[in-house]
Design a protein around this motif. Structure first.
Motif, PDB file in Angstrom:
ATOM      1  N   ASP A 175     -57.116   3.366  60.706  1.00  0.00           N
ATOM      2  CA  ASP A 175     -58.248   2.902  59.914  1.00  0.00           C
ATOM      3  C   ASP A 175     -57.830   2.823  58.459  1.00  0.00           C
ATOM      4  OD1 ASP A 175     -60.724   2.015  59.321  1.00  0.00           O
ATOM      5  OD2 ASP A 175     -61.783   3.905  59.664  1.00  0.00           O
ATOM      6  N   ILE A 176     -58.670   2.169  57.656  1.00  0.00           N
ATOM      7  CA  ILE A 176     -58.378   2.029  56.240  1.00  0.00           C
ATOM      8  C   ILE A 176     -58.438   3.389  55.561  1.00  0.00           C
ATOM      9  CG2 ILE A 176     -60.768   1.570  55.602  1.00  0.00           C
ATOM     10  CD1 ILE A 176     -59.670  -0.487  53.555  1.00  0.00           C
ATOM     11  N   ILE A 177     -57.572   3.612  54.574  1.00  0.00           N
ATOM     12  CA  ILE A 177     -57.475   4.888  53.872  1.00  0.00           C
ATOM     13  C   ILE A 177     -57.988   4.705  52.451  1.00  0.00           C
ATOM     14  CG2 ILE A 177     -55.881   6.692  53.078  1.00  0.00           C
ATOM     15  CD1 ILE A 177     -54.012   5.807  55.369  1.00  0.00           C
ATOM     16  N   PHE A 178     -58.873   5.613  52.041  1.00  0.00           N
ATOM     17  CA  PHE A 178     -59.482   5.546  50.711  1.00  0.00           C
ATOM     18  C   PHE A 178     -59.442   6.942  50.109  1.00  0.00           C
ATOM     19  CE2 PHE A 178     -63.450   5.461  48.045  1.00  0.00           C
ATOM     20  CZ  PHE A 178     -62.972   4.569  47.096  1.00  0.00           C
ATOM     21  N   VAL A 179     -58.542   7.167  49.131  1.00  0.00           N
ATOM     22  CA  VAL A 179     -58.363   8.482  48.521  1.00  0.00           C
ATOM     23  C   VAL A 179     -58.652   8.363  47.030  1.00  0.00           C
ATOM     24  CG1 VAL A 179     -56.797  10.421  48.159  1.00  0.00           C
ATOM     25  CG2 VAL A 179     -56.618   9.034  50.239  1.00  0.00           C
ATOM     26  N   GLY A 180     -59.675   9.091  46.558  1.00  0.00           N
ATOM     27  CA  GLY A 180     -60.043   9.022  45.146  1.00  0.00           C
ATOM     28  C   GLY A 180     -59.049   9.732  44.248  1.00  0.00           C
ATOM     29  N   ASP A 181     -58.509  10.855  44.720  1.00  0.00           N
ATOM     30  CA  ASP A 181     -57.539  11.608  43.931  1.00  0.00           C
ATOM     31  C   ASP A 181     -56.475  12.152  44.878  1.00  0.00           C
ATOM     32  OD1 ASP A 181     -56.124  13.013  42.099  1.00  0.00           O
ATOM     33  OD2 ASP A 181     -57.766  14.292  41.432  1.00  0.00           O
TER      34      ASP A 181
ATOM     35  N   LEU B 185     -55.642   5.734  45.608  1.00  0.00           N
ATOM     36  CA  LEU B 185     -54.905   5.058  46.682  1.00  0.00           C
ATOM     37  C   LEU B 185     -55.877   4.415  47.663  1.00  0.00           C
ATOM     38  CD1 LEU B 185     -51.832   6.311  48.625  1.00  0.00           C
ATOM     39  CD2 LEU B 185     -53.848   5.626  49.911  1.00  0.00           C
ATOM     40  N   MET B 186     -55.564   3.182  48.030  1.00  0.00           N
ATOM     41  CA  MET B 186     -56.242   2.502  49.135  1.00  0.00           C
ATOM     42  C   MET B 186     -55.165   1.901  50.030  1.00  0.00           C
ATOM     43  SD  MET B 186     -59.621   0.505  47.660  1.00  0.00           S
ATOM     44  CE  MET B 186     -58.675  -0.634  46.654  1.00  0.00           C
ATOM     45  N   ALA B 187     -55.390   1.948  51.313  1.00  0.00           N
ATOM     46  CA  ALA B 187     -54.448   1.354  52.263  1.00  0.00           C
ATOM     47  C   ALA B 187     -55.233   0.772  53.426  1.00  0.00           C
ATOM     48  CB  ALA B 187     -53.442   2.384  52.760  1.00  0.00           C
ATOM     49  N   ALA B 188     -54.860  -0.447  53.843  1.00  0.00           N
ATOM     50  CA  ALA B 188     -55.560  -1.121  54.937  1.00  0.00           C
ATOM     51  C   ALA B 188     -54.554  -1.581  55.980  1.00  0.00           C
ATOM     52  CB  ALA B 188     -56.344  -2.322  54.410  1.00  0.00           C
TER      53      ALA B 188
ATOM     54  N   PHE C  54     -49.191  -2.658  57.252  1.00  0.00           N
ATOM     55  CA  PHE C  54     -50.251  -2.138  56.385  1.00  0.00           C
ATOM     56  C   PHE C  54     -49.967  -2.523  54.941  1.00  0.00           C
ATOM     57  CE2 PHE C  54     -47.066   1.162  57.038  1.00  0.00           C
ATOM     58  CZ  PHE C  54     -46.737   1.546  55.742  1.00  0.00           C
ATOM     59  N   SER C  55     -51.011  -2.420  54.143  1.00  0.00           N
ATOM     60  CA  SER C  55     -50.914  -2.715  52.711  1.00  0.00           C
ATOM     61  C   SER C  55     -51.331  -1.471  51.933  1.00  0.00           C
ATOM     62  CB  SER C  55     -51.819  -3.890  52.337  1.00  0.00           C
ATOM     63  OG  SER C  55     -51.882  -4.057  50.933  1.00  0.00           O
ATOM     64  N   ILE C  56     -50.657  -1.193  50.823  1.00  0.00           N
ATOM     65  CA  ILE C  56     -50.963  -0.050  49.966  1.00  0.00           C
ATOM     66  C   ILE C  56     -51.301  -0.553  48.567  1.00  0.00           C
ATOM     67  CG2 ILE C  56     -50.123   2.128  48.986  1.00  0.00           C
ATOM     68  CD1 ILE C  56     -48.200   2.362  51.283  1.00  0.00           C
TER      69      ILE C  56
ATOM     70  N   PHE D  49     -66.170   2.110  46.173  1.00  0.00           N
ATOM     71  CA  PHE D  49     -66.385   1.846  47.589  1.00  0.00           C
ATOM     72  C   PHE D  49     -66.484   0.342  47.849  1.00  0.00           C
ATOM     73  CE2 PHE D  49     -69.087   1.597  51.440  1.00  0.00           C
ATOM     74  CZ  PHE D  49     -68.287   2.316  52.298  1.00  0.00           C
ATOM     75  N   ASP D  50     -66.993  -0.409  46.895  1.00  0.00           N
ATOM     76  CA  ASP D  50     -67.063  -1.867  47.053  1.00  0.00           C
ATOM     77  C   ASP D  50     -65.661  -2.481  47.089  1.00  0.00           C
ATOM     78  OD1 ASP D  50     -69.910  -2.096  47.078  1.00  0.00           O
ATOM     79  OD2 ASP D  50     -69.917  -1.738  44.940  1.00  0.00           O
ATOM     80  N   MET D  51     -64.750  -1.976  46.258  1.00  0.00           N
ATOM     81  CA  MET D  51     -63.357  -2.433  46.306  1.00  0.00           C
ATOM     82  C   MET D  51     -62.730  -2.098  47.654  1.00  0.00           C
ATOM     83  SD  MET D  51     -61.958  -1.284  42.559  1.00  0.00           S
ATOM     84  CE  MET D  51     -62.730  -1.839  41.036  1.00  0.00           C
ATOM     85  N   PHE D  52     -63.059  -0.912  48.136  1.00  0.00           N
ATOM     86  CA  PHE D  52     -62.570  -0.461  49.443  1.00  0.00           C
ATOM     87  C   PHE D  52     -62.966  -1.452  50.540  1.00  0.00           C
ATOM     88  CE2 PHE D  52     -64.219   1.851  53.193  1.00  0.00           C
ATOM     89  CZ  PHE D  52     -63.060   2.402  53.701  1.00  0.00           C
ATOM     90  N   LYS D  53     -64.233  -1.895  50.539  1.00  0.00           N
ATOM     91  CA  LYS D  53     -64.701  -2.846  51.557  1.00  0.00           C
ATOM     92  C   LYS D  53     -64.090  -4.235  51.352  1.00  0.00           C
ATOM     93  CE  LYS D  53     -69.035  -2.058  50.715  1.00  0.00           C
ATOM     94  NZ  LYS D  53     -70.514  -2.135  50.797  1.00  0.00           N
ATOM     95  N   LEU D  54     -63.934  -4.646  50.094  1.00  0.00           N
ATOM     96  CA  LEU D  54     -63.353  -5.961  49.820  1.00  0.00           C
ATOM     97  C   LEU D  54     -61.890  -6.010  50.255  1.00  0.00           C
ATOM     98  CD1 LEU D  54     -63.508  -8.785  48.629  1.00  0.00           C
ATOM     99  CD2 LEU D  54     -63.030  -7.790  46.374  1.00  0.00           C
ATOM    100  N   LEU D  55     -61.136  -4.943  49.989  1.00  0.00           N
ATOM    101  CA  LEU D  55     -59.738  -4.910  50.421  1.00  0.00           C
ATOM    102  C   LEU D  55     -59.646  -5.031  51.938  1.00  0.00           C
ATOM    103  CD1 LEU D  55     -56.718  -4.445  49.752  1.00  0.00           C
ATOM    104  CD2 LEU D  55     -57.141  -2.003  50.102  1.00  0.00           C
ATOM    105  N   GLN D  56     -60.523  -4.346  52.636  1.00  0.00           N
ATOM    106  CA  GLN D  56     -60.529  -4.407  54.095  1.00  0.00           C
ATOM    107  C   GLN D  56     -60.731  -5.843  54.575  1.00  0.00           C
ATOM    108  OE1 GLN D  56     -63.676  -2.167  55.969  1.00  0.00           O
ATOM    109  NE2 GLN D  56     -62.378  -1.629  57.709  1.00  0.00           N
TER     110      GLN D  56
END
Length: 504
Positions: free
Chosen positions: A387-393, A408-411, A422-424, A435-442
């Motif tokens: 699944d997509i990875i979303f780490v704030g710190d 970090l975000m990874a999809a 995958f993309s990092i 969180f909106d960036m997280f959904k857009l990257l996905q």
């Protein structure tokens, strides 16, 4: 009451009548009482006149209005006005207290017009001034009624003024679709209504704020300093607390809309006090009005962002489907992600059997040794969670040294239910991505995966066309075409590539 006293007091009441007709600022109770005390001091030739209000929370009196600074002439210390109110209410004789100190006499008159409001007049006058106890009783009788009427008039006018401000506040913030304008108007209205209080807006970290506004980040933990604010946010109800160390009372009002709670207004009183019920109701109404306007502004901003995201996805797919080569497609996607998310580093990886391959076009950081920890961390997560990875710190779960990039975000790049790569995406500041960036990257990675797969297949097909199936060497036809091209257009085919073709 002596005849001279009666004459002086009647003259005071006549002048009070003329003052009452000309005075206009009745919504300011402290100002009204001070003007009245100045008139009383002048007409009765007193040295000092003060008015105190009783605080039921601290069981003491605090100064509401006075004709001048308190001096040592008073035998009563105004900073320690702790009085047994129940005893005074039961014994009318104790409602007037007289003390003498040298050349001055101090008289206290306790006004008890109702159970909710208790006041006290304090007179300081020379001992030779002929003021009898009968005159003090008359003043007590008249001022008890006057005190109550002034308080009712002041409260009525003040409430009317505040609700007019609330009406203007509602009209103004509902006409704005900018979140910062709504937050700024909340603070300005509170300062106008309660100028002696201090305010902060407690908002979650995914909100972007203006630096000039008194905004704090609402921390979602169970620390002692944050409990009341967090409870107001979670329950949607006003919370009250008294800070003993700061000697302040604090009210937390949730900024609540129809779809949820968007923050908390922190209102700090300059001293420990009990917030009246009507004040709590007014603050609640103001906070709910602000919540509704803030919700509308957020929905408007969200709709604009969704439209922009759809346009970005559409333009990206249109560009990727224009028969780009793999490296050009990766470089285009890297630029799109860096511009859209203000990212520092973007890398794309593909799985080739059990190995992973860094795709050309990724940022140079992913070729360094420092990037290996990020890649291994993401690869391990991808294989276990898919699944997509979303780490704030990232620092929270990093070891052993602090990382260069904190956000970090990874999809995953999924095709036919199988993870192809995958993309990092990285940024050096913590909690940079929303969180909106997280959904857009996905969405971007999901749509681009097919374009990348098509580019890889197209390049493999091109290679199969110009090579022999068995020997894997270039075909004679392809070499002849390259030779003719080199002879007729020597600048079109690089000599190095041409010689390499023949050497194979």
């Amino acid at each position: 009451m002596k005849l001279e006293e009666e004459r002086v007091y009647e003259a005071f009441k006549q002048k009070f009548f003329h003052w009452f007709l000309s005075y206009e600022d009745y919504d300011n109770f402290s100002g009204v009482m001070k003007e009245l005390l100045l008139l009383l001091k002048r007409e009765l030739k007193m040295e000092q006149v003060s008015f105190f209000m009783f605080d039921p929370l601290s069981k003491t009196f605090y100064p509401e209005a006075m004709t001048g600074l308190e001096t040592s002439r008073s035998p009563f210390d105004p900073s320690d006005l702790s009085v047994d109110i129940a005893a005074i209410a039961d014994n009318e004789q104790r409602a007037i207290q007289i003390g003498r100190d040298g050349e001055y006499t101090t008289a206290r008159i306790f006004l008890h017009p109702s159970e909710e409001t208790i006041g006290m007049l304090q007179f300081v006058y020379p001992r030779h001034l002929p003021i009898s106890e009968q005159l003090l009783k008359k003043i007590k009788q008249d001022f008890s009624v006057l005190f109550q009427k002034f308080r009712l008039i002041s409260q009525g006018l003040s409430d009317e003024k505040r609700y007019e401000q609330l009406h203007r506040f509602a009209a103004k913030i509902h006409s704005s679709m900018q979140i910062d304008d709504v937050l700024e108007e909340i603070v300005n209205t509170l300062k106008q209504v309660y100028p002696s209080f201090t305010y902060h807006l407690l908002l979650s970290h995914d909100n972007q704020h203006c630096d000039y506004l008194p905004i704090k980040t609402l921390v979602f933990d169970e620390s002692a300093e944050n409990t009341a604010a967090l409870r107001a946010f979670l329950t949607g109800r006003i919370q009250l607390e008294d800070s003993i160390s700061l000697r302040r009372s604090i009210l937390y009002a949730p900024i609540k809309g129809g779809q949820g709670v968007y923050g908390v207004i922190q209102i700090t009183a300059p001293y420990i006090m009990e917030f009246p019920k009507k004040e709590i109701n007014f603050i609640s109404l103001l906070a709910n009005t602000a919540g509704s306007a803030l919700e509308n502004a957020k929905l408007y901003e969200q709709s604009r962002r969704l439209v922009a995201d759809l346009q970005l996805i559409n333009e990206t797919m249109h560009r990727l489907n224009a028969n780009l080569r793999l490296q050009d497609a990766i470089e285009f996607m890297v630029n799109q992600i860096k511009q859209s998310f203000c990212a520092d580093e973007v890398g794309f990886f593909m799985f080739e059997g059990k190995k992973r391959k860094l795709l050309p076009g990724s940022t140079p950081f992913f070729q360094s040794r420092q990037a290996k920890k990020y890649v291994k961390f993401v690869e391990k997560k991808m294989k276990t969670e898919s699944d997509i990875i979303f780490v704030g710190d990232v620092h929270i779960q990093w070891y052993p040294a602090a990382p260069i990039y904190r956000s970090l975000m990874a999809a995953p790049m999924v095709q036919n239910g199988e993870i192809k790569g995958f993309s990092i995406v990285l940024h050096h500041q913590p909690y940079h991505f929303t969180f909106d960036m997280f959904k857009l990257l996905q969405s971007l990675i999901q749509h681009s995966t097919l374009a990348f797969a098509n580019a890889i297949l197209r390049e493999e097909l091109e290679k199969l066309v110009v090579t022999d199936y068995l020997t894997k060497l270039y075909t004679r036809r392809y070499l002849d075409e390259q030779l003719k091209t080199h002879i007729s257009h020597p600048n079109k085919v690089k000599t190095k590539d041409f010689l390499f073709s023949f050497s194979e």
